[in-house]
Design a protein around this motif. Structure first.
Motif, PDB file in Angstrom:
ATOM      1  N   GLY A  30       0.806  -1.226   0.000  1.00 49.99           N
ATOM      2  CA  GLY A  30       0.000   0.000   0.000  1.00 49.99           C
ATOM      3  C   GLY A  30       0.826   1.257   0.000  1.00 49.99           C
ATOM      4  N   THR A  31       1.939   1.243   0.734  1.00 47.79           N
ATOM      5  CA  THR A  31       2.829   2.407   0.753  1.00 47.79           C
ATOM      6  C   THR A  31       4.181   2.091   0.112  1.00 47.79           C
ATOM      7  OG1 THR A  31       3.529   1.790   2.990  1.00 47.79           O
ATOM      8  CG2 THR A  31       1.755   3.423   2.783  1.00 47.79           C
ATOM      9  N   GLY A  32       4.711   0.912   0.389  1.00 54.29           N
ATOM     10  CA  GLY A  32       5.985   0.519  -0.216  1.00 54.29           C
ATOM     11  C   GLY A  32       5.813  -0.122  -1.581  1.00 54.29           C
ATOM     12  N   PHE A  33       4.765  -0.930  -1.724  1.00 53.79           N
ATOM     13  CA  PHE A  33       4.487  -1.541  -3.026  1.00 53.79           C
ATOM     14  C   PHE A  33       2.988  -1.754  -3.174  1.00 53.79           C
ATOM     15  CE2 PHE A  33       4.646  -5.248  -0.293  1.00 53.79           C
ATOM     16  CZ  PHE A  33       3.733  -6.141  -0.843  1.00 53.79           C
ATOM     17  N   ALA A  34       2.558  -1.889  -4.428  1.00 49.73           N
ATOM     18  CA  ALA A  34       1.153  -2.142  -4.744  1.00 49.73           C
ATOM     19  C   ALA A  34       1.088  -3.246  -5.782  1.00 49.73           C
ATOM     20  CB  ALA A  34       0.475  -0.883  -5.276  1.00 49.73           C
ATOM     21  N   VAL A  35       0.138  -4.165  -5.597  1.00 54.48           N
ATOM     22  CA  VAL A  35      -0.101  -5.244  -6.558  1.00 54.48           C
ATOM     23  C   VAL A  35      -1.438  -4.970  -7.235  1.00 54.48           C
ATOM     24  CG1 VAL A  35      -0.296  -7.725  -6.924  1.00 54.48           C
ATOM     25  CG2 VAL A  35       1.125  -6.852  -5.048  1.00 54.48           C
ATOM     26  N   LEU A  36      -1.426  -4.830  -8.542  1.00 51.36           N
ATOM     27  CA  LEU A  36      -2.616  -4.519  -9.326  1.00 51.36           C
ATOM     28  C   LEU A  36      -2.954  -5.717 -10.207  1.00 51.36           C
ATOM     29  CD1 LEU A  36      -1.505  -0.955 -10.556  1.00 51.36           C
ATOM     30  CD2 LEU A  36      -2.536  -1.594  -8.348  1.00 51.36           C
ATOM     31  N   ASP A  37      -4.195  -6.159 -10.164  1.00 57.44           N
ATOM     32  CA  ASP A  37      -4.594  -7.353 -10.914  1.00 57.44           C
ATOM     33  C   ASP A  37      -5.860  -7.081 -11.711  1.00 57.44           C
ATOM     34  OD1 ASP A  37      -4.364 -10.024 -11.726  1.00 57.44           O
ATOM     35  OD2 ASP A  37      -5.758 -10.703 -10.175  1.00 57.44           O
ATOM     36  N   HIS A  38      -5.828  -7.446 -12.981  1.00 58.74           N
ATOM     37  CA  HIS A  38      -6.961  -7.210 -13.872  1.00 58.74           C
ATOM     38  C   HIS A  38      -8.094  -8.216 -13.656  1.00 58.74           C
ATOM     39  CE1 HIS A  38      -9.173  -6.153 -17.490  1.00 58.74           C
ATOM     40  NE2 HIS A  38      -9.107  -7.394 -17.903  1.00 58.74           N
ATOM     41  N   ALA A  39      -7.768  -9.415 -13.166  1.00 59.88           N
ATOM     42  CA  ALA A  39      -8.769 -10.476 -13.026  1.00 59.88           C
ATOM     43  C   ALA A  39      -9.788 -10.130 -11.943  1.00 59.88           C
ATOM     44  CB  ALA A  39      -8.090 -11.798 -12.695  1.00 59.88           C
ATOM     45  N   PRO A  40     -10.996 -10.667 -12.047  1.00 59.61           N
ATOM     46  CA  PRO A  40     -12.030 -10.338 -11.053  1.00 59.61           C
ATOM     47  C   PRO A  40     -11.796 -10.985  -9.691  1.00 59.61           C
ATOM     48  CG  PRO A  40     -12.865 -11.933 -12.632  1.00 59.61           C
ATOM     49  CD  PRO A  40     -11.529 -11.485 -13.148  1.00 59.61           C
ATOM     50  N   HIS A  41     -11.077 -12.113  -9.671  1.00 63.73           N
ATOM     51  CA  HIS A  41     -10.864 -12.838  -8.426  1.00 63.73           C
ATOM     52  C   HIS A  41      -9.422 -13.343  -8.369  1.00 63.73           C
ATOM     53  CE1 HIS A  41     -15.217 -12.795  -8.117  1.00 63.73           C
ATOM     54  NE2 HIS A  41     -15.296 -13.402  -9.293  1.00 63.73           N
ATOM     55  N   ALA A  42      -9.010 -13.801  -7.201  1.00 63.22           N
ATOM     56  CA  ALA A  42      -7.702 -14.422  -7.057  1.00 63.22           C
ATOM     57  C   ALA A  42      -7.671 -15.734  -7.838  1.00 63.22           C
ATOM     58  CB  ALA A  42      -7.407 -14.677  -5.581  1.00 63.22           C
ATOM     59  N   GLY A  43      -6.474 -16.089  -8.293  1.00 63.00           N
ATOM     60  CA  GLY A  43      -6.325 -17.355  -9.015  1.00 63.00           C
ATOM     61  C   GLY A  43      -5.573 -17.247 -10.320  1.00 63.00           C
ATOM     62  N   GLY A  44      -5.197 -16.030 -10.720  1.00 64.13           N
ATOM     63  CA  GLY A  44      -4.470 -15.884 -11.969  1.00 64.13           C
ATOM     64  C   GLY A  44      -5.240 -16.515 -13.122  1.00 64.13           C
ATOM     65  N   ALA A  45      -4.524 -17.071 -14.100  1.00 58.28           N
ATOM     66  CA  ALA A  45      -5.174 -17.710 -15.241  1.00 58.28           C
ATOM     67  C   ALA A  45      -5.871 -19.007 -14.854  1.00 58.28           C
ATOM     68  CB  ALA A  45      -4.142 -17.982 -16.336  1.00 58.28           C
ATOM     69  N   TRP A  46      -5.486 -19.593 -13.711  1.00 57.41           N
ATOM     70  CA  TRP A  46      -6.107 -20.845 -13.285  1.00 57.41           C
ATOM     71  C   TRP A  46      -7.620 -20.704 -13.143  1.00 57.41           C
ATOM     72  CZ3 TRP A  46      -3.290 -25.031 -13.686  1.00 57.41           C
ATOM     73  CH2 TRP A  46      -1.899 -24.986 -13.481  1.00 57.41           C
ATOM     74  N   GLN A  47      -8.107 -19.551 -12.727  1.00 52.05           N
ATOM     75  CA  GLN A  47      -9.543 -19.390 -12.487  1.00 52.05           C
ATOM     76  C   GLN A  47     -10.364 -19.507 -13.762  1.00 52.05           C
ATOM     77  OE1 GLN A  47     -10.634 -15.060 -11.557  1.00 52.05           O
ATOM     78  NE2 GLN A  47      -8.398 -14.995 -11.549  1.00 52.05           N
TER      79      GLN A  47
END
Length: 359
Positions: A30-47
């Motif tokens: 949040g302050t040191g780093f941020a992870v941004l993900d386009h997918a609607p849920h966790a799981g990467g391409a596996w979902q």
């Protein structure tokens, strides 16, 4: 809204979460780093994987650093289990992934920082770890007559199982493991199946030991060091001769045909006169790296790819690509995440040091 952090990670699949895990050891999310993900849920391409891809048929699922993968019944679909695994992982290590966030562009700023433009505001960062993978860029080859085909065309990304192919005349195009898995599932239900590939498949017998793995990764690494488009690791390692694949070869299901020259309204035609009537073409032709948002950085070279030194872009040490080229596998993604964070920490430390200390 503009937010400033040290590092932005784009993508929360295997490679992105691995990088976030190692960043979390040194920086606050949040302050040191941020992870941004386009997918609607966790799981990467596996979902997004098809329901018939189970733990018995999947090519391999590798643990994320610090947490084991669940071991369900082999008949369990992979998509749901891995989505839950990734969800638990993000929570366990407090990675605070932000989703859904679509990144439209990454631009250089005059002060040597990077501007990450998204549909939910802008992030300013000193370094970037790109882990966007390939799932959102399915590759569709183009052939003469393709637009006039009267049947159905779909890509692996749209495959949901074999039932919809019952009674159909199906051509599966592509020599990778996904195409083979599709054929093995579809053939018992279809009226007919045909397997078409650009090259003769390279069948691999025996165990895939660490030495063979390192050799395959080295071959892919050599291409990206030269700025060429990366090949898939499976194209180098070959297709494993599992019992199911051996049986399919003996039964003629995997009797490969060379690439056709034309698609007609009702089938496929070769210049030598061969014709096969089909009403469905399943393109198992793979994916390409989803890197369009990096275009403003002008990273691509004359070879069509990006010259890499490990995970670092040779032309821009602020930018690391994980899950790209040799790290485009679950095993390689973990290693790449660790390596990228190590180099970025060194870069940030060098830039933060007083001038006298850098002399």
């Amino acid at each position: 809204m503009i937010r400033e952090v040290e590092v932005v990670v784009i993508g929360a699949g295997q490679a992105g979460l691995s990088a976030a895990y190692f960043l979390r050891r040194h920086l606050e999310p949040g302050t040191g780093f941020a992870v941004l993900d386009h997918a609607p849920h966790a799981g990467g391409a596996w979902q997004f994987r098809w329901p018939t891809l189970t733990f018995a048929t999947v090519n391999g699922v590798y643990r994320l650093p610090g947490m084991d993968v669940p071991e369900p019944d082999p008949a369990t679909p992979v998509s749901g289990v891995i989505s839950r695994y990734f969800t638990d992982y993000e929570r366990e290590f407090d990675l605070r992934v932000q989703r859904p966030v679509s990144v439209s562009a990454v631009r250089p700023l005059p002060d040597e920082r990077l501007e990450v433009v998204t549909d939910r505001g802008t992030w300013i960062a000193r370094a970037l770890i790109n882990a966007t993978g390939t799932w959102e860029r399915p590759f569709w080859p183009r052939y003469a007559g393709q637009d006039r085909f009267g049947g159905r065309q779909l890509h692996t990304a749209q495959y949901r199982g074999p039932e919809e192919f019952a009674g159909k005349r199906v051509a599966v195009v592509g020599g990778g493991i996904s195409g083979i898995q599709h054929l093995l599932e579809i053939d018992p239900l279809a009226a007919s199946t045909h397997w078409i590939t650009r090259r003769e498949p390279h069948w691999r017998s025996g165990d895939f030991n660490p030495d063979r793995g390192r050799e395959a990764v080295a071959m892919v690494e050599e291409r990206v060091r030269r700025g060429l488009r990366p090949q898939s690791v499976i194209s180098v390692t070959g297709v494993p001769l599992t019992p199911a694949i051996r049986a399919a070869r003996e039964a003629g299901v995997l009797a490969r045909l060379p690439m056709f020259d034309q698609i007609t309204p009702d089938g496929l035609r070769w210049n030598g006169g061969r014709f096969i009537a089909v009403d469905t073409i399943l393109w198992a032709t793979g994916f390409r790296a989803a890197l369009d948002h990096l275009a403003p950085l002008k990273l691509r070279g004359s070879g069509g790819g990006i010259v890499m030194e490990g995970t670092r872009v040779a032309a821009d040490p602020r930018v690391h690509l994980v899950g790209y080229g040799p790290s485009a596998s679950t095993v390689g993604a973990n290693r790449a995440g660790r390596a990228a964070v190590s180099e970025i920490r060194a870069l940030l430390g060098a830039r933060s040091a007083p001038a006298a200390a850098r002399v």
